[in-house]
Structures are given as structure tokens and as C-alpha cells.
Write a protein that holds these residues in place. Structure first.
Motif, PDB file in Angstrom:
ATOM      1  N   THR A 191     -27.392 -29.935 105.280  1.00  0.00           N
ATOM      2  CA  THR A 191     -26.528 -29.584 104.144  1.00  0.00           C
ATOM      3  C   THR A 191     -27.268 -29.895 102.852  1.00  0.00           C
ATOM      4  OG1 THR A 191     -24.474 -30.028 105.357  1.00  0.00           O
ATOM      5  CG2 THR A 191     -24.341 -30.052 102.969  1.00  0.00           C
ATOM      6  N   GLN A 238     -28.486 -34.249 109.428  1.00  0.00           N
ATOM      7  CA  GLN A 238     -27.706 -34.838 110.518  1.00  0.00           C
ATOM      8  C   GLN A 238     -28.618 -35.149 111.690  1.00  0.00           C
ATOM      9  OE1 GLN A 238     -24.354 -32.557 111.929  1.00  0.00           O
ATOM     10  NE2 GLN A 238     -23.474 -34.304 113.006  1.00  0.00           N
ATOM     11  N   TRP A 298     -25.822 -39.122 109.346  1.00  0.00           N
ATOM     12  CA  TRP A 298     -26.509 -38.277 108.375  1.00  0.00           C
ATOM     13  C   TRP A 298     -27.445 -39.139 107.534  1.00  0.00           C
ATOM     14  CZ3 TRP A 298     -25.352 -32.932 107.570  1.00  0.00           C
ATOM     15  CH2 TRP A 298     -24.302 -32.452 108.373  1.00  0.00           C
ATOM     16  N   LEU A 309     -20.030 -40.558 109.904  1.00  0.00           N
ATOM     17  CA  LEU A 309     -18.735 -39.908 109.999  1.00  0.00           C
ATOM     18  C   LEU A 309     -18.301 -39.927 111.455  1.00  0.00           C
ATOM     19  CD1 LEU A 309     -19.478 -36.833 107.707  1.00  0.00           C
ATOM     20  CD2 LEU A 309     -18.079 -38.814 107.122  1.00  0.00           C
ATOM     21  N   THR A 323     -18.776 -34.083 114.016  1.00  0.00           N
ATOM     22  CA  THR A 323     -18.379 -33.688 112.670  1.00  0.00           C
ATOM     23  C   THR A 323     -19.536 -33.003 111.961  1.00  0.00           C
ATOM     24  OG1 THR A 323     -16.764 -35.476 112.436  1.00  0.00           O
ATOM     25  CG2 THR A 323     -17.626 -34.529 110.412  1.00  0.00           C
ATOM     26  N   ARG A 324     -19.258 -31.874 111.334  1.00  0.00           N
ATOM     27  CA  ARG A 324     -20.220 -31.196 110.474  1.00  0.00           C
ATOM     28  C   ARG A 324     -19.693 -31.181 109.041  1.00  0.00           C
ATOM     29  NH1 ARG A 324     -24.386 -29.243 113.070  1.00  0.00           N
ATOM     30  NH2 ARG A 324     -24.224 -28.390 115.190  1.00  0.00           N
ATOM     31  N   ILE A 325     -20.584 -31.355 108.078  1.00  0.00           N
ATOM     32  CA  ILE A 325     -20.204 -31.308 106.671  1.00  0.00           C
ATOM     33  C   ILE A 325     -20.229 -29.859 106.196  1.00  0.00           C
ATOM     34  CG2 ILE A 325     -20.849 -31.995 104.341  1.00  0.00           C
ATOM     35  CD1 ILE A 325     -21.999 -34.556 105.496  1.00  0.00           C
ATOM     36  N   LEU A 364     -15.800 -35.179 100.725  1.00  0.00           N
ATOM     37  CA  LEU A 364     -16.521 -34.342 101.680  1.00  0.00           C
ATOM     38  C   LEU A 364     -15.516 -33.441 102.386  1.00  0.00           C
ATOM     39  CD1 LEU A 364     -18.755 -37.019 103.477  1.00  0.00           C
ATOM     40  CD2 LEU A 364     -19.495 -35.439 101.693  1.00  0.00           C
ATOM     41  N   VAL A 378     -15.153 -31.443 105.758  1.00  0.00           N
ATOM     42  CA  VAL A 378     -15.861 -31.457 107.038  1.00  0.00           C
ATOM     43  C   VAL A 378     -15.079 -30.690 108.090  1.00  0.00           C
ATOM     44  CG1 VAL A 378     -16.801 -33.741 106.470  1.00  0.00           C
ATOM     45  CG2 VAL A 378     -14.804 -33.576 107.967  1.00  0.00           C
ATOM     46  N   GLN A 379     -15.802 -30.321 109.137  1.00  0.00           N
ATOM     47  CA  GLN A 379     -15.198 -29.739 110.339  1.00  0.00           C
ATOM     48  C   GLN A 379     -15.436 -30.700 111.486  1.00  0.00           C
ATOM     49  OE1 GLN A 379     -15.915 -25.495 111.645  1.00  0.00           O
ATOM     50  NE2 GLN A 379     -16.896 -26.539 113.358  1.00  0.00           N
ATOM     51  N   ARG A 380     -14.359 -31.136 112.130  1.00  0.00           N
ATOM     52  CA  ARG A 380     -14.479 -32.086 113.235  1.00  0.00           C
ATOM     53  C   ARG A 380     -13.821 -31.502 114.484  1.00  0.00           C
ATOM     54  NH1 ARG A 380     -11.376 -36.261 115.432  1.00  0.00           N
ATOM     55  NH2 ARG A 380      -9.766 -36.038 113.822  1.00  0.00           N
TER      56      ARG A 380
END
Length: 224
Positions: free
Chosen positions: A152, A162, A175, A190, A194-196, A204, A206-208
């Protein structure tokens, strides 16, 4: 890849397709508005010959390329894996900086190796169990994990790399943070898987993914 496992012939070929990334400015395409950037290695796959057919299978320890952009002025970050090497390009096709870490890869643990077949079954949905088990037994386990699993760039130009977060043994997403000049700032942890998606001045997005594979979109407070 259907049918009984008995009598099938398997051969394994490791493959990645390297593709040059081109940045096209608005307007009619020509050499003056097209700038070559780094290389996209795609997703590493293993070719398995089953009878007269060849199928390509993804191992849970595969390498893949990551691309992100952001900052003012904008920079494009490209990481091809499996080594820890992130290229930062300008929109006009100049390689401005390379962020690397020696020894960024590590060998999978015994527990991670043991969990690999279960993870790999997710990539073989629709294949009959006997054939899937035979394929998994033939595909070699990579000797190391990819150095990074996400990338990111923040609006401030910071680079977030990451390192982990998607294997069952990894209880959090790690990260590493670099400033716009490539200087290491620290680590950010995180929840696992999880992706930022984006970075604000104090939050932030994020998708978790939960243990039940439910995708959640969350906002986390950020203190700089």
C-alpha cells in the motif's frame, strides 16, 4: 481434471509469466505518452499433467506480484516477490528508489508445511477427491515463503509492506512502514487476514476476512 486418480500421469512445471508494466497517460496512445515501468510476475503456479491435460495449480506458499500507487507527487510501487524488493517509479517511467531487505524470505515451519494440503484444497474445488489428493502429493512445497503478501502507498507517500497475515499460524497481519524517502519507520499490526484499502490522516480502511471466510470492511483508528 476429473475422473479417477488411478492410471493418471503427473508432471510438475513451475511457471510465472513476466510482463512489462506500461503507464499510459490520457489521450491517444503513442510513444510519447506511454512509459515503461517495472515487471509484473503474476501469480506463481505449478503445471500438473493429468492424463492428456495440463492444469496449473496454486500452492498456498506461492509468490505473486503486488502493485500500489499513491502520494503527492504520485509514485507507483511494484514488488514481484519472492524476494523483499519494492521498486518505486515516477509516472514518467523513472525508477526513483528500491526498498529491499536482505534475508527477507524464511522457510516454512513444520506446522505451516502440515497445514499446506488443507489450504491447497481451496484451490482444487470441483476436482474429485482422489485426483485432488494425488495432485497435492505431487506438487512440491516451496522451500521458502514469499517475502511480502501485500503493498500500500499512503496519500502522504509512505510505503506499507505486508509481511504476513494469511496463514493459520499467523495470528496477526504484520506491516512494515517506510516514509516517502524509503526510511524505515516501524511496524504496524492488525488482525489476521486483513488488507489495508486506504490510509487517512487518523484512520485505516481495511478489508478483513473472518475464520468463516466472511469479508468485513472496517475502519481502525490511526495514531501517527
Amino acid at each position: 481434471m476429473r475422473g479417477p486418480a488411478a492410471g493418471i500421469h503427473l508432471g510438475v512445471l513451475r511457471r510465472r509469466h513476466l510482463t512489462r508494466i506500461l503507464l499510459q497517460r490520457s489521450g491517444a496512445p503513442d510513444l510519447e505518452t506511454t512509459h515503461p515501468l517495472g515487471v509484473d510476475g503474476g501469480i506463481e503456479r505449478f503445471g500438473v499433467a493429468v492424463g492428456t491435460r495440463e492444469e496449473f495449480v496454486v500452492h498456498p506458499f506461492h509468490s505473486r506480484s503486488y502493485l500500489a500507487a499513491g502520494g503527492t507527487p504520485m509514485r507507483i510501487a511494484i514488488a514481484t516477490n519472492p524476494n523483499y524488493r519494492v521498486e518505486l517509479w515516477t509516472p514518467t517511467g523513472t525508477l526513483e528508489r528500491v526498498v529491499r531487505r536482505e534475508g527477507g524470505r524464511r522457510a516454512p515451519t513444520l506446522a505451516e508445511r502440515a497445514a499446506a494440503p488443507t489450504l491447497m484444497k481451496r484451490y482444487l474445488e470441483g476436482v474429485d477427491p482422489a485426483t485432488a489428493n494425488t495432485i497435492m502429493a505431487e506438487v512440491p512445497t516451496p522451500d521458502s515463503l514469499p517475502a511480502l503478501v501485500g503493498l500500500t502507498v499512503t496519500p502522504q507517500g509512505e510505503l506499507l509492506v505486508q509481511r504476513e497475515g494469511f496463514l493459520p499460524s499467523q495470528v496477526s497481519s504484520l506491516w512494515e512502514v517506510f516514509d516517502s524517502s524509503g526510511r524505515w519507520l516501524g511496524e504496524l499490526r492488525l488482525p489476521a487476514r486483513t488488507r489495508i484499502l486506504s490510509v487517512g490522516t487518523d484512520h485505516l480502511l481495511v478489508q478483513r476476512m473472518t475464520v468463516d471466510d466472511v469479508v468485513l470492511i472496517e475502519v481502525h483508528r490511526l495514531r501517527r
